[in-house]
Scaffold this active site. Sequence first.
Site, short mmCIF file in Angstrom:
data_model
loop_
_atom_site.label_atom_id
_atom_site.label_comp_id
_atom_site.label_asym_id
_atom_site.label_seq_id
_atom_site.Cartn_x
_atom_site.Cartn_y
_atom_site.Cartn_z
N CYS A 264 0.78 -1.17 0.17
CA CYS A 264 0.06 -0.19 0.04
C CYS A 264 0.80 1.24 -0.03
O CYS A 264 0.81 1.99 -1.13
CB CYS A 264 -0.85 -0.04 1.21
SG CYS A 264 -2.25 -1.24 1.04
C1 UDX Z 1 -0.59 0.34 5.47
C2 UDX Z 1 -1.70 1.32 6.35
O1 UDX Z 1 -0.98 1.48 7.58
C3 UDX Z 1 -3.09 0.95 6.19
O2 UDX Z 1 -3.76 1.73 7.24
C4 UDX Z 1 -3.55 0.88 4.77
O3 UDX Z 1 -4.72 0.63 4.69
C5 UDX Z 1 -2.34 0.06 4.25
O4 UDX Z 1 -1.28 0.50 4.21
P1 UDX Z 1 0.36 -1.90 5.99
O5 UDX Z 1 0.79 -1.83 4.41
O6 UDX Z 1 -0.24 -3.17 6.48
O7 UDX Z 1 -0.62 -1.00 6.10
O8 UDX Z 1 1.63 -1.69 6.93
P2 UDX Z 1 2.08 -0.77 7.86
O9 UDX Z 1 1.85 -1.23 9.17
O10 UDX Z 1 1.25 0.68 7.92
O11 UDX Z 1 3.66 -0.47 7.79
C6 UDX Z 1 4.18 -0.04 6.41
C7 UDX Z 1 5.67 -0.06 6.42
O12 UDX Z 1 5.92 0.99 7.17
C8 UDX Z 1 6.30 -1.34 6.81
O13 UDX Z 1 7.35 -1.79 5.90
C9 UDX Z 1 6.70 -0.88 8.01
O14 UDX Z 1 7.94 -1.93 8.54
C10 UDX Z 1 7.21 0.48 8.11
N1 UDX Z 1 6.99 1.14 9.45
C11 UDX Z 1 6.08 1.23 10.33
C12 UDX Z 1 8.32 1.78 9.86
O15 UDX Z 1 9.34 1.58 9.19
N2 UDX Z 1 8.35 2.10 11.19
C13 UDX Z 1 7.28 2.46 11.69
O16 UDX Z 1 7.24 3.25 12.89
C14 UDX Z 1 5.96 2.01 11.34
#
Ligand code: UDX
Length: 419
Positions: A264
């Site tokens: 996403c």
């Molecule tokens: C995301 C959105 O959170 C969600 O609301 C939307 O509907 C779909 O996209 P998701 O893709 O499941 O969800 O992942 P998310 O938990 O948001 O993490 C995204 C990326 O950011 C991951 O690679 C994670 O490792 C990274 N991340 C997240 C960080 O590097 N640091 C953080 O503090 C949080």
Amino acid sequence: MKEFWRVSIIGSGYVGLVAGACLAKLGNKVTLVDIDEEKIKTINNGVYPIYEEGLNEILSQVEIEASSDYQRIVGSDMIFLCVGTPPSEGGSVSLEDITEAAKQVADTLKRGNDYCVIAVKSTVPPGTTEEIVIPILERSRKKAGNDFGVCMAPEFLREGKAVYDFMNPMRLIIGELDKRSGDMLLDLYHDFNVPILRTNLRTAEMIKLASNAFLAMKLSFINEIGNICKQLGIDTHEVAKGMAFDERIGGKFLNAGIGFGGSCLPKDIRMLIAGAQETGYAPRLLEEVSKLNEKQALKPVELLKKHISLKGASIGLLGLAFKPGTDDVRESRAIMIVRALLEEGATIKAYDSLAVENFKRLFPQIEYVSKEDVLNCDAILIITEWEEFNNLDYRGKIIIDGRGVLKAKEARIYEGVCW
Ligand code: UDX
């Protein structure tokens, strides 16, 4: 209020399967349609194509009809379009599947006579529902807003936590063609006691993209601060902790590291950039967020080169999934890292708690081993912060940590990407 709705879900990916399971759990009669017959067969055999916490449990409690035959949706009160919008050339997305799904739904609209609402859940560029989906649906010779209703109802589901997020949303966004369409969707969602925003279709589409772009920006922001902190010998995690006490900033999405992956955030921000550019606007901030994220993925390889020569070295990877709690490797930072390491002539041994099978399809040429064997390599990169990595013995090792696994600090040589 109806006792239950006849709901059809088109597309059995993350959003479709989770929404279908949860809506069935809430007491509705759900039909799931996917053109992939193999997928339908496995679903009907009780095997689900994705790993999601709590999903199997719900699916074992409810009855969902899964079929590849669109005729099964005739007579639905509500039809959700949950098909994929995969990335295409130039940062935009392919609307092929949603176009095809809309055509099929139009065909079934010809057959049924009752009013039903078609709601887009796929993440699409603003304007798609109005300019592409509705005109196709009207090929049925039925009129949107008259014979059928239209909504755009984005989902904000995190992978791994999608069932929880569906059942406990932070807000409901209902993009509606008219009041009647929105009222019906609202009725379906009557169990949820959360803030609701009713708006027009294209605004709902934009809310989804803007929300994900904001999260992406927060991540690239803290990674940028992290890169500066690294130069100055400051621990970014401490900085983030201090920042988080300010309620306007908040502590979530401030974990610096090697950037964001998944199906996403990277795609949605590119979709927003491409859409803005088409209007003649250059979205500089968003462009930088995306570029910085790509560069950030390769930081561990840069740092590693300071400590060992990569040619002929064995490099261990801890984590392949794009984040913990999922087997999904789409846009995982591990992909860029493995490519870079292979180019440098390193041999790779990798471990992940759930994602090995998916990663193997992309890189059959690397070795997949136990986490203990990963630790026997010349140097180790931590790519995904699986909880179990906090229980390993890192003493005597060379560790480059992309995610902030505290225990790894005991290594002989330890470097964090932003700390
Ligand atoms: C995301 C959105 O959170 C969600 O609301 C939307 O509907 C779909 O996209 P998701 O893709 O499941 O969800 O992942 P998310 O938990 O948001 O993490 C995204 C990326 O950011 C991951 O690679 C994670 O490792 C990274 N991340 C997240 C960080 O590097 N640091 C953080 O503090 C949080």
